[in-house]
Design a protein around this motif. Structure first.
Motif, PDB file in Angstrom:
ATOM      1  N   ALA A   1     -12.147   6.712  -2.723  1.00  0.00           N
ATOM      2  CA  ALA A   1     -12.750   7.707  -1.823  1.00  0.00           C
ATOM      3  C   ALA A   1     -12.124   9.086  -2.020  1.00  0.00           C
ATOM      4  O   ALA A   1     -12.782  10.110  -1.797  1.00  0.00           O
ATOM      5  CB  ALA A   1     -12.598   7.259  -0.378  1.00  0.00           C
TER       6      ALA A   1
ATOM      7  N   ASN B   1      -7.518   4.223  -4.234  1.00  0.00           N
ATOM      8  CA  ASN B   1      -8.412   4.697  -3.170  1.00  0.00           C
ATOM      9  C   ASN B   1      -9.457   5.624  -3.769  1.00  0.00           C
ATOM     10  O   ASN B   1      -9.293   6.846  -3.821  1.00  0.00           O
ATOM     11  CB  ASN B   1      -7.612   5.415  -2.086  1.00  0.00           C
ATOM     12  CG  ASN B   1      -8.460   5.761  -0.871  1.00  0.00           C
ATOM     13  OD1 ASN B   1      -9.674   5.583  -0.880  1.00  0.00           O
ATOM     14  ND2 ASN B   1      -7.822   6.243   0.179  1.00  0.00           N
TER      15      ASN B   1
ATOM     16  N   THR C   1       0.864  -1.177   0.000  1.00  0.00           N
ATOM     17  CA  THR C   1       0.000   0.000   0.000  1.00  0.00           C
ATOM     18  C   THR C   1       0.902   1.229   0.000  1.00  0.00           C
ATOM     19  O   THR C   1       1.864   1.301   0.771  1.00  0.00           O
ATOM     20  CB  THR C   1      -0.910   0.023   1.236  1.00  0.00           C
ATOM     21  OG1 THR C   1      -1.694  -1.169   1.261  1.00  0.00           O
ATOM     22  CG2 THR C   1      -1.833   1.228   1.208  1.00  0.00           C
TER      23      THR C   1
ATOM     24  N   GLN D   1      -6.177  15.298   5.842  1.00  0.00           N
ATOM     25  CA  GLN D   1      -6.483  14.980   7.236  1.00  0.00           C
ATOM     26  C   GLN D   1      -5.816  13.697   7.731  1.00  0.00           C
ATOM     27  O   GLN D   1      -5.468  13.600   8.907  1.00  0.00           O
ATOM     28  CB  GLN D   1      -8.004  14.867   7.411  1.00  0.00           C
ATOM     29  CG  GLN D   1      -8.745  16.160   7.116  1.00  0.00           C
ATOM     30  CD  GLN D   1     -10.257  15.983   7.138  1.00  0.00           C
ATOM     31  OE1 GLN D   1     -10.780  14.869   7.007  1.00  0.00           O
ATOM     32  NE2 GLN D   1     -10.984  17.082   7.305  1.00  0.00           N
ATOM     33  N   ASP D   2      -5.643  12.713   6.848  1.00  0.00           N
ATOM     34  CA  ASP D   2      -5.175  11.403   7.305  1.00  0.00           C
ATOM     35  C   ASP D   2      -4.386  10.685   6.205  1.00  0.00           C
ATOM     36  O   ASP D   2      -4.837   9.690   5.645  1.00  0.00           O
ATOM     37  CB  ASP D   2      -6.384  10.558   7.721  1.00  0.00           C
ATOM     38  CG  ASP D   2      -5.983   9.254   8.389  1.00  0.00           C
ATOM     39  OD1 ASP D   2      -4.798   9.106   8.744  1.00  0.00           O
ATOM     40  OD2 ASP D   2      -6.845   8.367   8.538  1.00  0.00           O
TER      41      ASP D   2
ATOM     42  N   SER E   1     -13.606  12.882  -2.134  1.00  0.00           N
ATOM     43  CA  SER E   1     -13.249  13.622  -0.922  1.00  0.00           C
ATOM     44  C   SER E   1     -11.727  13.718  -0.790  1.00  0.00           C
ATOM     45  O   SER E   1     -11.119  13.068   0.076  1.00  0.00           O
ATOM     46  CB  SER E   1     -13.837  12.932   0.315  1.00  0.00           C
ATOM     47  OG  SER E   1     -15.239  12.804   0.212  1.00  0.00           O
TER      48      SER E   1
ATOM     49  N   PHE F   1      -3.516   6.605   6.753  1.00  0.00           N
ATOM     50  CA  PHE F   1      -4.497   5.531   6.912  1.00  0.00           C
ATOM     51  C   PHE F   1      -5.627   5.687   5.892  1.00  0.00           C
ATOM     52  O   PHE F   1      -5.578   5.098   4.814  1.00  0.00           O
ATOM     53  CB  PHE F   1      -4.997   5.486   8.357  1.00  0.00           C
ATOM     54  CG  PHE F   1      -3.889   5.159   9.327  1.00  0.00           C
ATOM     55  CD1 PHE F   1      -3.481   3.839   9.513  1.00  0.00           C
ATOM     56  CD2 PHE F   1      -3.223   6.171  10.024  1.00  0.00           C
ATOM     57  CE1 PHE F   1      -2.438   3.529  10.385  1.00  0.00           C
ATOM     58  CE2 PHE F   1      -2.190   5.870  10.900  1.00  0.00           C
ATOM     59  CZ  PHE F   1      -1.789   4.540  11.069  1.00  0.00           C
ATOM     60  N   GLU F   2      -6.631   6.479   6.174  1.00  0.00           N
ATOM     61  CA  GLU F   2      -7.739   6.638   5.235  1.00  0.00           C
ATOM     62  C   GLU F   2      -7.296   7.273   3.911  1.00  0.00           C
ATOM     63  O   GLU F   2      -7.932   7.084   2.879  1.00  0.00           O
ATOM     64  CB  GLU F   2      -8.850   7.481   5.863  1.00  0.00           C
ATOM     65  CG  GLU F   2      -9.528   6.840   7.061  1.00  0.00           C
ATOM     66  CD  GLU F   2     -10.218   5.534   6.713  1.00  0.00           C
ATOM     67  OE1 GLU F   2     -10.823   5.466   5.624  1.00  0.00           O
ATOM     68  OE2 GLU F   2     -10.139   4.584   7.512  1.00  0.00           O
ATOM     69  N   GLY F   3      -6.193   8.011   3.945  1.00  0.00           N
ATOM     70  CA  GLY F   3      -5.739   8.728   2.757  1.00  0.00           C
ATOM     71  C   GLY F   3      -4.703   7.997   1.924  1.00  0.00           C
ATOM     72  O   GLY F   3      -3.971   8.638   1.157  1.00  0.00           O
ATOM     73  N   TRP F   4      -4.607   6.666   2.060  1.00  0.00           N
ATOM     74  CA  TRP F   4      -3.681   5.922   1.197  1.00  0.00           C
ATOM     75  C   TRP F   4      -4.046   6.157  -0.267  1.00  0.00           C
ATOM     76  O   TRP F   4      -5.181   6.470  -0.603  1.00  0.00           O
ATOM     77  CB  TRP F   4      -3.704   4.425   1.532  1.00  0.00           C
ATOM     78  CG  TRP F   4      -5.044   3.750   1.339  1.00  0.00           C
ATOM     79  CD1 TRP F   4      -6.075   3.694   2.247  1.00  0.00           C
ATOM     80  CD2 TRP F   4      -5.513   3.066   0.167  1.00  0.00           C
ATOM     81  NE1 TRP F   4      -7.145   3.020   1.714  1.00  0.00           N
ATOM     82  CE2 TRP F   4      -6.839   2.615   0.446  1.00  0.00           C
ATOM     83  CE3 TRP F   4      -4.961   2.782  -1.080  1.00  0.00           C
ATOM     84  CZ2 TRP F   4      -7.600   1.902  -0.479  1.00  0.00           C
ATOM     85  CZ3 TRP F   4      -5.715   2.068  -2.005  1.00  0.00           C
ATOM     86  CH2 TRP F   4      -7.013   1.635  -1.703  1.00  0.00           C
TER      87      TRP F   4
ATOM     88  N   ILE G   1      -9.573  14.080   2.547  1.00  0.00           N
ATOM     89  CA  ILE G   1      -9.128  12.957   3.385  1.00  0.00           C
ATOM     90  C   ILE G   1      -7.611  12.902   3.415  1.00  0.00           C
ATOM     91  O   ILE G   1      -6.998  12.605   4.440  1.00  0.00           O
ATOM     92  CB  ILE G   1      -9.704  11.624   2.863  1.00  0.00           C
ATOM     93  CG1 ILE G   1     -11.223  11.600   2.987  1.00  0.00           C
ATOM     94  CG2 ILE G   1      -9.089  10.428   3.597  1.00  0.00           C
ATOM     95  CD1 ILE G   1     -11.872  10.396   2.311  1.00  0.00           C
TER      96      ILE G   1
END
Length: 208
Positions: free
Chosen positions: A109, A107, A51, A119-120, A113, A123-126, A116
C-alpha cells in the motif's frame, strides 16, 4: 542600534523555534507493545513473524516522507541488511532489517500511498514482515522502557548540539513584521540549513 535590536529579536525567535521543536520531540509516542532499535525502527513479534516499521520520531525529523522503495524479491535477510529505502525531500533513508529470517511480506500500500507512513507509522504504515529464523535472538532489541530512556537522553543532547551550533552565529531570521524581503524561518532545519540539520540528526540519533 537598529541592527542590534533585530539581531536580538532573531535570537529570541531562534530559541523559541528550538524549544518548540524539542517539546514536540518529547511528546512523540512509542507504543509499548513492541521492541525498538537505536535506528528508531520498531519490531512487533507475533508467533514466528516480526513486523517492522519506523517510529514517529523518524517521521517527525524527516517529514514529509514522499516515497518508499522495497527490494523487488522476497529473500533471506541477515541483521542490518538494507531492505527498504525511504525518500524524503532532502535525501534517502536506508532501513536495515533488525532481525534475521525470510522477508515474508512488504506493505504494498505504501508504494501507491506513501503518505500513509507520515500519518500512521505504527499500524497502517508498517514496512515489512519477516519470518524469523528459528535460532533468531531478540536480545539486541530494546524494550520500550529502555528505548524511552535512551531517546530522552538523545533529545537533550540534540537540544545542546543545536544551541551550540547556533551560539556563534545565527543566520538572518526574518519575522513577518520586518519587510526586508527575507525568508521567514519556521523550523530548526530552516535555522541550521538542511545539510547541518541532517548532520546533527545523524550525529545524535544515528539514523543513517
Amino acid at each position: 542600534m537598529l541592527d542590534e535590536r533585530f539581531k536580538n529579536i532573531s535570537n529570541v525567535i531562534a530559541v523559541d523555534i528550538v524549544s518548540c521543536f524539542v517539546k514536540k520531540l518529547m511528546e512523540i509516542k512509542f507504543p509499548a507493545d513492541r521492541f525498538y532499535t537505536l535506528k528508531h525502527t520498531w519490531v512487533k513479534i507475533e508467533d514466528e513473524y516480526a513486523t517492522i516499521g519506523v517510529s514517529s520520531s523518524v517521521v517527525f525529523l524527516f517529514i514529509p516522507l514522499v516515497e518508499v522503495i522495497f527490494l523487488n524479491v522476497l529473500t533471506s535477510l541477515k541483521k542490518n541488511d538494507p531492505c527498504v529505502w525511504i525518500v524524503h525531500r532532502d535525501g534517502i533513508l536506508t532501513i536495515r532489517s533488525p532481525v534475521e529470517g525470510e522477508l515474508f511480506e512488504i506493505n504494498g500500500a505504501l508504494l501507491k500511498s506513501p503518505n500513509i507512513l507520515n500519518q500512521d507509522p505504527y499500524f497502517e504504515g508498517w514496512l515489512f514482515k519477516v519470518k524469523l529464523d528459528k535460532k533468531e535472538s531478540l536480545s539486541e532489541l530494546l524494550e520500550h522502557s529502555k528505548f524511552i530512556q535512551i531517546y530522552n537522553e538523545k533529545i537533550e543532547k540534540f537540544r545542546s548540539e543545536i544551541l551550540s551550533a547556533l551560539s556563534d552565529s545565527i543566520g538572518p531570521v526574518s519575522v513577518p513584521t520586518v519587510q526586508n524581503g527575507g525568508k521567514i524561518v519556521e523550523t530548526v532545519k530552516d535555522l541550521l540549513g538542511a545539510k547541518r540539520y541532517f548532520a546533527l540528526v545523524s550525529k545524535t540519533f544515528g539514523l543513517f
